[in-house]
Design an enzyme around this catalytic site. Sequence first.
Site, PDB file in Angstrom:
ATOM      1  N   SER A 212      -5.815 -18.268  14.707  1.00 32.32           N
ATOM      2  CA  SER A 212      -5.207 -17.456  13.665  1.00 32.32           C
ATOM      3  C   SER A 212      -4.643 -16.173  14.234  1.00 32.32           C
ATOM      4  O   SER A 212      -5.145 -15.640  15.229  1.00 32.32           O
ATOM      5  CB  SER A 212      -6.273 -17.118  12.613  1.00 32.32           C
ATOM      6  OG  SER A 212      -5.846 -16.098  11.751  1.00 32.32           O
TER       7      SER A 212
ATOM      8  N   TYR B 267     -14.286 -11.935  11.657  1.00 29.19           N
ATOM      9  CA  TYR B 267     -13.350 -13.060  11.733  1.00 29.19           C
ATOM     10  C   TYR B 267     -12.414 -12.872  12.919  1.00 29.19           C
ATOM     11  O   TYR B 267     -12.184 -13.802  13.706  1.00 29.19           O
ATOM     12  CB  TYR B 267     -12.562 -13.157  10.428  1.00 29.19           C
ATOM     13  CG  TYR B 267     -11.515 -14.243  10.414  1.00 29.19           C
ATOM     14  CD1 TYR B 267     -11.885 -15.583  10.409  1.00 29.19           C
ATOM     15  CD2 TYR B 267     -10.156 -13.934  10.380  1.00 29.19           C
ATOM     16  CE1 TYR B 267     -10.924 -16.588  10.378  1.00 29.19           C
ATOM     17  CE2 TYR B 267      -9.191 -14.931  10.351  1.00 29.19           C
ATOM     18  CZ  TYR B 267      -9.580 -16.252  10.351  1.00 29.19           C
ATOM     19  OH  TYR B 267      -8.631 -17.247  10.323  1.00 29.19           O
TER      20      TYR B 267
END
Length: 313
Positions: free
Chosen positions: A159, A185
């Site tokens: 990501s 994250y």
Amino acid sequence: MTTTITTPYGFSSTATDVAQGIDLAGRRAIVTGASSGLGTETARVLAGTGAAVTLAVRDVAAGERVATEIAEATGNRDLRVARLDLADPESIADFTTAWRGPLHILVNNAGVMACPEQYTEQGWERQFATNHLGHFALTTGLHAALAADGAARVVAVRSSGHQLSPIVWDDIHFAFRPYDPWLAYGQSKTANVLFAVEATRRWADDNITANAVMPGAVYTNLQRHTDGGRGSGSVPAELIKTVGQGAATAVLVATSPLLEGIGGRYFADCNDAEVLDRRGAPLLGVARYAVDPAGARRLWTLSEGMLAAGPGH
């Protein structure tokens, strides 16, 4: 100087587009998190090329339903469903121990995003444990199977969130700093890219390559802990991809002859991404710290130590 890899595909290309003409009959693939979203689409398209696909999932019943749907859609019945919980080292060990024979493609797709503060029984922050350590243990546990193929590919579905945080080496598990779901994250995604860099270097003699891919902004179950996926800033509507478009880069990197022998890279929109020294345009580019060879080696050693130490470390 490293040559930039460019392909005929881009933002709007779908996984079906990039797999046109690819024949993987006789090859075996594993897709983690294949019971929904990008994982399902990736497994479907790989099955459509003739590959024998294993859906590695936490929810076996959901995986079985998806496998049935894929078989009906593609005509490929060579599908298997196996339980895999990436936050549980014992589950990973069971999976890798049970695997027999060579493995051509491993798509590390599963993950969690911006979840509330949680820790595994080992004391590991859950996002780092699931997104990085789980896939690290899985891939290293399957090393012999990957090496047996002679030209295996590992795909880390990552990501642009890696730009939110480098690895905070002195406090990976938020033992002292306040927990922030997006920073957690971000560093887990950075870890995934670094893994691809070091796996390619370490396993060069086995002809195993690993690359990280950015699927783009795709709304799936991954965003269940966020405001529709917009917790870290909204994405313009024109940059939102369909699931088919989101799976394209992973399928391309897993199957395309253009990527033969290419590893340690980060791909976005089906092309080699630019290395950035500052945050760039939304969803594009890879931070230099995420492809740093020294950082990649450090993370590998650290990960091996954490998995060996077990609970409390």
